[in-house]
Enzyme design. Structure first.
Site, PDB file in Angstrom:
ATOM      1  N   ASP A   9       0.864  -1.186   0.000  1.00 16.96           N
ATOM      2  CA  ASP A   9       0.000   0.000   0.000  1.00 16.96           C
ATOM      3  C   ASP A   9       0.899   1.235   0.000  1.00 16.96           C
ATOM      4  O   ASP A   9       1.767   1.378   0.869  1.00 16.96           O
ATOM      5  CB  ASP A   9      -0.850  -0.058   1.279  1.00 16.96           C
ATOM      6  CG  ASP A   9      -1.867   1.069   1.354  1.00 16.96           C
ATOM      7  OD1 ASP A   9      -1.605   2.170   0.823  1.00 16.96           O
ATOM      8  OD2 ASP A   9      -2.915   0.846   1.974  1.00 16.96           O
ATOM      9  N   ILE A  10       0.680   2.113  -0.927  1.00 17.17           N
ATOM     10  CA  ILE A  10       1.551   3.288  -1.077  1.00 17.17           C
ATOM     11  C   ILE A  10       1.507   4.189   0.163  1.00 17.17           C
ATOM     12  O   ILE A  10       2.484   4.854   0.489  1.00 17.17           O
ATOM     13  CB  ILE A  10       1.202   4.085  -2.357  1.00 17.17           C
ATOM     14  CG1 ILE A  10       2.274   5.137  -2.668  1.00 17.17           C
ATOM     15  CG2 ILE A  10      -0.162   4.760  -2.276  1.00 17.17           C
ATOM     16  CD1 ILE A  10       2.969   4.916  -3.954  1.00 17.17           C
ATOM     17  N   ASN A  23      -6.401  13.130  -9.921  1.00 15.08           N
ATOM     18  CA  ASN A  23      -7.084  13.578 -11.142  1.00 15.08           C
ATOM     19  C   ASN A  23      -6.932  15.088 -11.212  1.00 15.08           C
ATOM     20  O   ASN A  23      -6.518  15.729 -10.247  1.00 15.08           O
ATOM     21  CB  ASN A  23      -8.549  13.122 -11.175  1.00 15.08           C
ATOM     22  CG  ASN A  23      -9.320  13.622  -9.992  1.00 15.08           C
ATOM     23  OD1 ASN A  23      -9.419  14.825  -9.777  1.00 15.08           O
ATOM     24  ND2 ASN A  23      -9.860  12.709  -9.191  1.00 15.08           N
ATOM     25  N   VAL A  32      -5.745   5.170  -5.425  1.00  8.65           N
ATOM     26  CA  VAL A  32      -4.597   5.704  -4.693  1.00  8.65           C
ATOM     27  C   VAL A  32      -4.942   7.060  -4.068  1.00  8.65           C
ATOM     28  O   VAL A  32      -4.620   7.336  -2.907  1.00  8.65           O
ATOM     29  CB  VAL A  32      -3.399   5.875  -5.666  1.00  8.65           C
ATOM     30  CG1 VAL A  32      -2.255   6.609  -4.998  1.00  8.65           C
ATOM     31  CG2 VAL A  32      -2.931   4.522  -6.169  1.00  8.65           C
ATOM     32  N   ASP A  33      -5.600   7.887  -4.839  1.00  4.93           N
ATOM     33  CA  ASP A  33      -5.980   9.238  -4.391  1.00  4.93           C
ATOM     34  C   ASP A  33      -6.820   9.164  -3.108  1.00  4.93           C
ATOM     35  O   ASP A  33      -6.537   9.855  -2.117  1.00  4.93           O
ATOM     36  CB  ASP A  33      -6.788   9.878  -5.532  1.00  4.93           C
ATOM     37  CG  ASP A  33      -6.766  11.397  -5.484  1.00  4.93           C
ATOM     38  OD1 ASP A  33      -6.016  11.954  -4.681  1.00  4.93           O
ATOM     39  OD2 ASP A  33      -7.517  11.997  -6.262  1.00  4.93           O
ATOM     40  N   GLY A 121      -5.355   1.935 -13.046  1.00  8.67           N
ATOM     41  CA  GLY A 121      -6.587   1.618 -12.319  1.00  8.67           C
ATOM     42  C   GLY A 121      -7.791   2.103 -13.087  1.00  8.67           C
ATOM     43  O   GLY A 121      -8.057   1.660 -14.218  1.00  8.67           O
ATOM     44  N   VAL A 122      -8.484   3.066 -12.504  1.00 12.98           N
ATOM     45  CA  VAL A 122      -9.689   3.633 -13.115  1.00 12.98           C
ATOM     46  C   VAL A 122      -9.409   4.188 -14.525  1.00 12.98           C
ATOM     47  O   VAL A 122     -10.279   4.157 -15.394  1.00 12.98           O
ATOM     48  CB  VAL A 122     -10.250   4.755 -12.202  1.00 12.98           C
ATOM     49  CG1 VAL A 122     -11.415   5.470 -12.849  1.00 12.98           C
ATOM     50  CG2 VAL A 122     -10.680   4.169 -10.874  1.00 12.98           C
TER      51      VAL A 122
END
Ligand code: ADP
Length: 168
Positions: A9-10, A23, A32-33, A121-122
């Site tokens: 996990d970052i 974004n 992540v955000d 990811g998204v």
């Protein structure tokens, strides 16, 4: 510059700077955000809001830094990955995320930097290609940084880890 791969996990990385797959609104999102703002606390979002008010949305491929709130890291480098397209080659924008992040990390004086798989990811970038672009970009940029000694890719799941391992 050493390149490391870890599965994890970052938000838990003991590094100087973690990179956020943000974004362009800079006002938070998922993946992540979401994790960075959840674990880092509200101060990161407050700084992002101020940057947003001052400079507007962050263009794709560009970077800004904030402090890291409650995260173990000292800074968060926010970058906006390109949404994957099948009709347009946006590789240069994904490359820019990594190159610009390392440039900013170097400017901040960070020695260790952790990256997620930006755009994978998204934003829909195929994992193997995202990994190849990421590895090529940091290898290239690594030769130009003076302070950054370690670049760590933090992969959230096994397929991402395998893709980055192959790319390396
Ligand atoms: P993007 O919008 O740039 O595609 P995402 O945050 O949706 O960014 O996903 C980027 C990558 O990060 C994906 O491979 C996702 O599985 C992974 N990821 C999601 N949460 C975390 C986390 N806490 N730490 C590291 N990687 C994560």
């Amino acid at each position: 510059m050493d390149i490391e791969l870890v599965r994890g996990d970052i938000t838990e990385q003991n590094v100087d700077a973690v990179v956020n797959a943000a974004n362009s609104s800079l006002l938070g999102g998922g993946g992540v955000d979401g994790a960075i703002h959840r674990r880092g606390g509200p101060s990161i979002l407050e700084e992002c809001r101020r940057i947003r008010e001052r400079s507007g949305p962050l263009p794709t491929g560009r970077v800004v830094s904030t402090t890291a709130g409650d995260l173990p890291a000292r800074w968060v480098i926010h970058t906006v990955g390109p949404v994957h397209s099948t009709t347009e080659d946006r590789t240069h924008l994904l490359t820019s995320c990594y190159v610009e992040s390392l440039r900013l990390a170097d400017e901040l004086g960070a020695r260790t930097v952790a990256f997620p798989a930006v755009s994978a990811g998204v934003y829909g970038w195929p994992l193997d290609d995202a990994a190849r672009v990421a590895v090529a970009a940091v290898r290239e940029a690594g030769t130009a940084t003076s302070d950054v000694t370690t670049c760590r890719f933090v992969l959230f799941d096994e397929p991402a880890y395998v893709a980055f391992d192959r790319a390396l």
